[in-house]
Design a protein around this motif. Structure first.
Motif, mmCIF file in Angstrom:
data_model
loop_
_atom_site.group_PDB
_atom_site.id
_atom_site.type_symbol
_atom_site.label_atom_id
_atom_site.label_comp_id
_atom_site.label_asym_id
_atom_site.label_seq_id
_atom_site.Cartn_x
_atom_site.Cartn_y
_atom_site.Cartn_z
ATOM 1 N N TYR A 1 -9.349 -9.039 -3.053
ATOM 2 C CA TYR A 1 -9.390 -8.862 -4.509
ATOM 3 C C TYR A 1 -8.004 -9.174 -5.105
ATOM 4 O O TYR A 1 -7.057 -8.410 -4.902
ATOM 5 C CB TYR A 1 -9.796 -7.416 -4.812
ATOM 6 C CG TYR A 1 -9.772 -7.051 -6.279
ATOM 7 C CD1 TYR A 1 -10.547 -7.733 -7.208
ATOM 8 C CD2 TYR A 1 -8.981 -5.999 -6.745
ATOM 9 C CE1 TYR A 1 -10.535 -7.393 -8.546
ATOM 10 C CE2 TYR A 1 -8.964 -5.636 -8.089
ATOM 11 C CZ TYR A 1 -9.740 -6.340 -8.987
ATOM 12 O OH TYR A 1 -9.724 -5.996 -10.311
ATOM 13 N N THR B 1 -6.478 -9.201 -8.162
ATOM 14 C CA THR B 1 -6.218 -8.886 -9.567
ATOM 15 C C THR B 1 -5.503 -7.545 -9.683
ATOM 16 O O THR B 1 -5.850 -6.600 -8.968
ATOM 17 C CB THR B 1 -7.558 -8.810 -10.338
ATOM 18 O OG1 THR B 1 -8.306 -9.995 -10.073
ATOM 19 C CG2 THR B 1 -7.333 -8.685 -11.833
ATOM 20 N N PHE B 2 -4.505 -7.470 -10.593
ATOM 21 C CA PHE B 2 -3.891 -6.176 -10.950
ATOM 22 C C PHE B 2 -5.026 -5.265 -11.402
ATOM 23 O O PHE B 2 -5.987 -5.714 -12.032
ATOM 24 C CB PHE B 2 -2.878 -6.369 -12.089
ATOM 25 C CG PHE B 2 -3.480 -7.099 -13.255
ATOM 26 C CD1 PHE B 2 -3.454 -8.473 -13.288
ATOM 27 C CD2 PHE B 2 -4.113 -6.414 -14.273
ATOM 28 C CE1 PHE B 2 -4.060 -9.167 -14.331
ATOM 29 C CE2 PHE B 2 -4.721 -7.087 -15.312
ATOM 30 C CZ PHE B 2 -4.694 -8.479 -15.335
ATOM 31 N N TYR B 3 -4.900 -3.975 -11.103
ATOM 32 C CA TYR B 3 -5.965 -3.067 -11.543
ATOM 33 C C TYR B 3 -5.386 -1.674 -11.717
ATOM 34 O O TYR B 3 -4.177 -1.466 -11.582
ATOM 35 C CB TYR B 3 -7.159 -3.127 -10.567
ATOM 36 C CG TYR B 3 -7.012 -2.251 -9.344
ATOM 37 C CD1 TYR B 3 -6.055 -2.516 -8.370
ATOM 38 C CD2 TYR B 3 -7.820 -1.122 -9.179
ATOM 39 C CE1 TYR B 3 -5.923 -1.688 -7.267
ATOM 40 C CE2 TYR B 3 -7.687 -0.299 -8.071
ATOM 41 C CZ TYR B 3 -6.736 -0.579 -7.122
ATOM 42 O OH TYR B 3 -6.588 0.236 -6.038
ATOM 43 N N GLU B 4 -6.241 -0.688 -11.992
ATOM 44 C CA GLU B 4 -5.790 0.639 -12.405
ATOM 45 C C GLU B 4 -5.411 1.552 -11.252
ATOM 46 O O GLU B 4 -4.918 2.664 -11.473
ATOM 47 C CB GLU B 4 -6.885 1.314 -13.245
ATOM 48 C CG GLU B 4 -8.182 1.630 -12.493
ATOM 49 C CD GLU B 4 -9.063 0.416 -12.242
ATOM 50 O OE1 GLU B 4 -8.735 -0.681 -12.738
ATOM 51 O OE2 GLU B 4 -10.073 0.540 -11.533
ATOM 52 N N TYR C 1 -12.425 -10.297 -10.803
ATOM 53 C CA TYR C 1 -11.312 -10.096 -11.726
ATOM 54 C C TYR C 1 -11.447 -8.695 -12.359
ATOM 55 O O TYR C 1 -10.679 -7.790 -12.025
ATOM 56 C CB TYR C 1 -11.287 -11.201 -12.790
ATOM 57 C CG TYR C 1 -10.187 -11.033 -13.806
ATOM 58 C CD1 TYR C 1 -8.859 -11.226 -13.454
ATOM 59 C CD2 TYR C 1 -10.474 -10.665 -15.115
ATOM 60 C CE1 TYR C 1 -7.846 -11.041 -14.377
ATOM 61 C CE2 TYR C 1 -9.465 -10.487 -16.052
ATOM 62 C CZ TYR C 1 -8.152 -10.675 -15.678
ATOM 63 O OH TYR C 1 -7.148 -10.489 -16.602
ATOM 64 N N MET C 2 -12.463 -8.504 -13.177
ATOM 65 C CA MET C 2 -12.582 -7.193 -13.830
ATOM 66 C C MET C 2 -12.922 -6.100 -12.822
ATOM 67 O O MET C 2 -13.719 -6.297 -11.904
ATOM 68 C CB MET C 2 -13.674 -7.235 -14.898
ATOM 69 C CG MET C 2 -13.200 -7.874 -16.193
ATOM 70 S SD MET C 2 -14.421 -7.691 -17.506
ATOM 71 C CE MET C 2 -15.642 -8.871 -17.020
ATOM 72 N N THR C 3 -12.352 -4.926 -13.055
ATOM 73 C CA THR C 3 -12.652 -3.763 -12.222
ATOM 74 C C THR C 3 -14.152 -3.476 -12.194
ATOM 75 O O THR C 3 -14.699 -3.078 -11.164
ATOM 76 C CB THR C 3 -11.862 -2.553 -12.761
ATOM 77 O OG1 THR C 3 -10.501 -2.727 -12.364
ATOM 78 C CG2 THR C 3 -12.371 -1.236 -12.218
ATOM 79 N N TYR D 1 -11.192 -0.451 -16.697
ATOM 80 C CA TYR D 1 -9.771 -0.750 -16.466
ATOM 81 C C TYR D 1 -8.882 -0.334 -17.655
ATOM 82 O O TYR D 1 -7.880 0.363 -17.468
ATOM 83 C CB TYR D 1 -9.549 -2.236 -16.120
ATOM 84 C CG TYR D 1 -8.090 -2.610 -16.182
ATOM 85 C CD1 TYR D 1 -7.216 -2.223 -15.167
ATOM 86 C CD2 TYR D 1 -7.567 -3.275 -17.281
ATOM 87 C CE1 TYR D 1 -5.860 -2.509 -15.249
ATOM 88 C CE2 TYR D 1 -6.219 -3.570 -17.364
ATOM 89 C CZ TYR D 1 -5.369 -3.185 -16.351
ATOM 90 O OH TYR D 1 -4.037 -3.459 -16.439
ATOM 91 N N TYR E 1 -13.993 -0.943 -21.359
ATOM 92 C CA TYR E 1 -14.515 -0.757 -19.995
ATOM 93 C C TYR E 1 -13.483 -0.027 -19.150
ATOM 94 O O TYR E 1 -12.424 0.359 -19.642
ATOM 95 C CB TYR E 1 -14.994 -2.080 -19.368
ATOM 96 C CG TYR E 1 -13.915 -2.999 -18.816
ATOM 97 C CD1 TYR E 1 -13.207 -3.850 -19.637
ATOM 98 C CD2 TYR E 1 -13.632 -3.018 -17.445
ATOM 99 C CE1 TYR E 1 -12.239 -4.700 -19.126
ATOM 100 C CE2 TYR E 1 -12.667 -3.859 -16.925
ATOM 101 C CZ TYR E 1 -11.971 -4.698 -17.762
ATOM 102 O OH TYR E 1 -11.020 -5.527 -17.250
HETATM 103 C C1 ACM Z 1 -9.030 -5.527 -14.416
HETATM 104 O O1 ACM Z 1 -10.138 -5.164 -14.879
HETATM 105 N N1 ACM Z 1 -8.621 -5.083 -13.222
HETATM 106 C C2 ACM Z 1 -8.196 -6.445 -15.149
#
Ligand code: ACM
Length: 387
Positions: free
Chosen positions: A106, A108-111, A85-87, A154, A152
């Motif tokens: 993967y 999850t939306f991300y940057e 989930y987290m980048t 993202y 963090y």
């Molecule tokens: C995220 O860290 N991509 C939500």
């Protein structure tokens, strides 16, 4: 090469946190992954062999995520991995996947600003959620933004992009504040003070995980009015809203390709199956929807090539399409990201997302934001969505 698994099953790795700061959302991703696997197994599996998930809990921790990924490839001998989930966890896991020549899915939306040929990115890139959200907020509420996020990578990167968009509109960033990933109520006191002092048009929140509800509750307690000054977010999902009172949620805004309230037949089917399996109150999120459709895409690719060899699966995924709950999605072979359907919703008095903007177009992923213009995003609409 021998496929992974023992004799009559395909073994795949599943790495979503059931504990730690992002457990609520990641549990929805785990649920969706297992739902898709169960559907596939109920239909005879892949080429008459069952799909067998090997599941570990990385506890929202990048280091543990990396250790468990190593174990999945070395000990469990998986070749395809569904997770993260987290980048920060994706960035910890991806080198392991690459060194084993595996494939990470993967969801999850991300940057953005990343490409690995060992990763399929099924969540939104910034040109599929940030850009649309910026445009909507600028035309609806004004161009004086205050940015608040978790501490963090993202949130930093996502805020950088939002800043670019606001600047294009000759707007202003009044402040940019970071709180710890596991922030408590006290951390939000300063944020509330800054909001009072600067009186922005919009709060853009990239707060992630379980402190999200604390922020919305603090906002409500401070007496701010979301009708004129909403919190807008890409990260606040049905899983976070389940943790707050509806009064604290009402009026705030999220952009995502999927909401549990979508009325299309495929969305209703997905949400119905999810709730039948996990209970009537189980939150269903955009991150879960991506987790669900990427399993179906991966297993279809495996069925077509008769193998879980990541190179062969990758080849089958080029331009692969699937009728996902959000609409028909497609993997872009240029960058391994997905064509997705952007939407924006506002939370109603019951804490349910009601769509306020839905252009009905599918957007080609542009993970490096090559087209970084507020007015140009729709140019990427794919005309071949009927393929
Ligand atoms: C995220 O860290 N991509 C939500």
């Amino acid at each position: 090469m021998n496929p992974s698994g023992t004799g009559n099953s395909w073994r795949v790795g599943v790495l979503f946190s059931q504990t730690g700061v992002t457990a609520a959302t990641e549990q929805t991703q785990l649920n969706a992954t297992l739902l898709a696997i169960e559907e596939i197994n109920a239909n005879g599996g892949v080429l008459d062999r069952r799909v067998e998930p090997v599941i570990y809990d990385p506890a929202s921790d990048p280091k543990l995520s990396r250790t468990l990924a190593e174990r999945l490839f070395q000990v469990d001998r998986i070749r395809l991995l569904f997770g993260c989930y987290m980048t920060s966890t994706r960035k910890a896991v991806l080198p392991v996947v690459e060194s084993h020549r595996g494939l990470l899915f993967y969801p999850t939306f991300y940057e953005g600003f990343e490409y690995s040929r060992h990763c399929i990115y099924s969540g939104a890139a910034p040109n599929q959620n940030s850009l649309q959200l910026a445009k909507y907020l600028l035309s609806t509420y004004g161009n004086r933004f205050l940015l608040v996020g978790s501490n963090y990578v993202y949130p930093y990167e996502s805020n950088r992009l939002m800043t670019d968009f606001v600047m294009q509109d000759r707007g202003k960033i009044l402040d940019e504040i970071y709180v710890p990933l596991d922030a408590g109520s006290k951390d939000f006191d300063k944020v509330i003070r800054r909001i009072k002092k600067t009186s922005p048009d919009v709060i853009f929140s990239t707060i992630v995980g379980r402190s999200t509800a604390l922020f919305y509750e603090a906002y409500r307690a401070a007496g701010f009015d979301p009708r004129t000054m909403p919190i807008a977010s890409l990260t606040t999902s049905e899983a976070d809203v389940a943790d707050m009172r509806p009064e604290a949620a009402e009026g705030h805004i999220t952009a995502a390709p999927f909401f549990a309230t979508l009325s299309t037949a495929s969305a209703r089917r997905f949400v119905g199956s999810f709730r039948e399996r996990y209970g009537p109150d189980a939150p269903v999120t955009a991150a879960a929807e991506a987790a669900y459709f990427q399993v179906h895409l991966a297993m279809r690719a495996m069925a077509r090539c008769g193998s879980d060899d990541p190179e062969r699966v990758l080849l089958e995924l080029r331009d692969a399409e699937f009728d996902a709950p959000q609409g028909r999605v497609r993997i872009d072979p240029e960058n391994n990201h997905a064509y997705l359907w952007p939407r924006i919703a506002r939370l109603d008095q019951h804490g349910r997302f009601q769509t306020v903007w839905n252009p009905g177009v599918r957007i080609k992923p542009d993970p490096y934001c090559v087209v970084q213009s507020l007015d140009d995003w729709s140019a990427d609409d794919l005309q071949s969505s009927s393929h």
